[in-house]
Design a protein around this motif. Sequence first.
Motif, short mmCIF file in Angstrom:
data_model
loop_
_atom_site.label_atom_id
_atom_site.label_comp_id
_atom_site.label_asym_id
_atom_site.label_seq_id
_atom_site.Cartn_x
_atom_site.Cartn_y
_atom_site.Cartn_z
N THR A 1 0.82 -1.21 0.00
CA THR A 1 0.00 0.00 0.00
C THR A 1 0.86 1.26 0.00
O THR A 1 0.57 2.23 -0.70
CB THR A 1 -0.94 0.00 1.22
N ALA A 2 1.95 1.23 0.78
CA ALA A 2 2.81 2.40 0.91
C ALA A 2 4.03 2.36 0.00
O ALA A 2 4.81 3.31 -0.03
CB ALA A 2 3.27 2.54 2.36
N SER A 3 4.21 1.26 -0.76
CA SER A 3 5.34 1.12 -1.69
C SER A 3 6.69 1.22 -0.97
O SER A 3 7.49 2.12 -1.22
CB SER A 3 5.25 2.17 -2.81
N VAL B 1 -3.39 -10.94 -3.73
CA VAL B 1 -2.68 -9.80 -4.32
C VAL B 1 -3.67 -8.74 -4.78
O VAL B 1 -3.46 -7.53 -4.58
CB VAL B 1 -1.78 -10.25 -5.49
N LEU B 2 -4.77 -9.18 -5.38
CA LEU B 2 -5.78 -8.23 -5.86
C LEU B 2 -6.34 -7.42 -4.69
O LEU B 2 -6.51 -6.19 -4.79
CB LEU B 2 -6.90 -8.98 -6.57
N GLU B 3 -6.62 -8.08 -3.58
CA GLU B 3 -7.15 -7.37 -2.41
C GLU B 3 -6.15 -6.35 -1.89
O GLU B 3 -6.53 -5.21 -1.54
CB GLU B 3 -7.50 -8.37 -1.31
N MET B 4 -4.87 -6.72 -1.85
CA MET B 4 -3.86 -5.76 -1.40
C MET B 4 -3.76 -4.58 -2.36
O MET B 4 -3.57 -3.43 -1.93
CB MET B 4 -2.50 -6.46 -1.25
N MET B 5 -3.89 -4.84 -3.66
CA MET B 5 -3.82 -3.77 -4.64
C MET B 5 -5.01 -2.82 -4.54
O MET B 5 -4.88 -1.64 -4.88
CB MET B 5 -3.71 -4.36 -6.05
N VAL B 6 -6.15 -3.30 -4.08
CA VAL B 6 -7.29 -2.41 -3.83
C VAL B 6 -6.93 -1.40 -2.75
O VAL B 6 -7.26 -0.21 -2.85
CB VAL B 6 -8.53 -3.23 -3.41
N HIS B 7 -6.20 -1.86 -1.73
CA HIS B 7 -5.81 -0.95 -0.64
C HIS B 7 -4.86 0.14 -1.13
O HIS B 7 -4.86 1.25 -0.60
CB HIS B 7 -5.16 -1.75 0.49
N VAL B 8 -4.04 -0.18 -2.15
CA VAL B 8 -3.12 0.82 -2.72
C VAL B 8 -3.91 2.02 -3.24
O VAL B 8 -3.52 3.18 -3.05
CB VAL B 8 -2.28 0.20 -3.85
N VAL B 9 -5.04 1.74 -3.91
CA VAL B 9 -5.84 2.81 -4.50
C VAL B 9 -6.76 3.45 -3.47
O VAL B 9 -7.04 4.65 -3.52
CB VAL B 9 -6.65 2.28 -5.71
N GLU B 10 -7.23 2.67 -2.51
CA GLU B 10 -8.12 3.23 -1.50
C GLU B 10 -7.39 4.18 -0.55
O GLU B 10 -7.93 5.24 -0.20
CB GLU B 10 -8.73 2.09 -0.68
N THR C 1 1.60 1.50 -7.86
CA THR C 1 2.46 2.54 -8.42
C THR C 1 3.89 2.03 -8.53
O THR C 1 4.30 1.10 -7.85
CB THR C 1 2.46 3.77 -7.52
N GLY C 2 4.65 2.66 -9.41
CA GLY C 2 6.08 2.36 -9.51
C GLY C 2 6.83 3.59 -9.96
O GLY C 2 6.33 4.37 -10.80
N THR C 3 8.00 3.80 -9.39
CA THR C 3 8.86 4.91 -9.80
C THR C 3 10.24 4.32 -10.07
O THR C 3 10.95 3.93 -9.14
CB THR C 3 8.94 5.99 -8.71
N ALA C 4 10.59 4.19 -11.34
CA ALA C 4 11.81 3.50 -11.74
C ALA C 4 12.93 4.50 -11.99
O ALA C 4 12.81 5.38 -12.85
CB ALA C 4 11.56 2.67 -12.99
N GLU C 5 14.00 4.36 -11.23
CA GLU C 5 15.14 5.25 -11.38
C GLU C 5 15.97 4.83 -12.59
O GLU C 5 16.19 3.64 -12.82
CB GLU C 5 16.00 5.23 -10.12
#
Length: 241
Positions: A38-40, A159-168, A186-190
């Motif tokens: 959720t917090a990446s 995994v799908l349930e955890m990904m819902v929390h990312v957006v919520e 989300t992803g931030t690739a250096e």
Amino acid sequence: PDTIYNCPGILPVGNFRVTNYGDPPRDFGSQNMDQALTASVNTYFAQLALDMGGDALVEYAERFGMNGIPPLDYPAVASSSIPQAGDMDDVELAWTGAGQGELLMTPLQLCLVGCAVANGGKTMLPHLMKDVRLQDSILERFDAGDWRAPISTETADQVLEMMVHVVESGTGTAAAVPGVSVAGKTGTAEVEDMPNHAWFIGIAPAENPTVVVAVVVENSGGGGGSVAAPIAREVLEAALK
């Protein structure tokens, strides 16, 4: 989802380190996988990769189609790649677990990963064409079908349930669509000597998925949550209408 690690802002690995975002890098303390996704939290997934080991990490990446060319009906399809386990030291393995290192991913491959998560562990054959016709005659038909089954239904659902929390409530709130449950990451690739790539993958509606969208904004200099997620939201809204 309940596996817990202590997630400091800076994780020493050999003579190097894995860091979280922030200046200084944010210390998240004790986190389970749901919270870390959720917090990446980079330092969570770095530790997870080290505990899994390179063999397991690469095996599952390849089960999703990495290190191979997706069978898309298009003449120039790039492969996504992850180094072989024997070619990664602990530093490389840790950063690969956090989505960095020498990991190379195309938006198509990320969509195929998302398809498995959305589809109970199964990935369908990707295709652009429905059929080729000469007037009323069908010369060639491109039928849908299963391609791979990299994970179990139980794992996909978790995994799908955890990904819902990312957006919520996490880093992907900018992908939220009113009245629709959206799952995402989300992803931030250096990129060395260049601005960051901003990534987002979205799945909707989460309770009965019909759409998977991957967005990459190359060298945007921003984060996946602020740059790529709003674009994914607009695509999801259009696709769901």
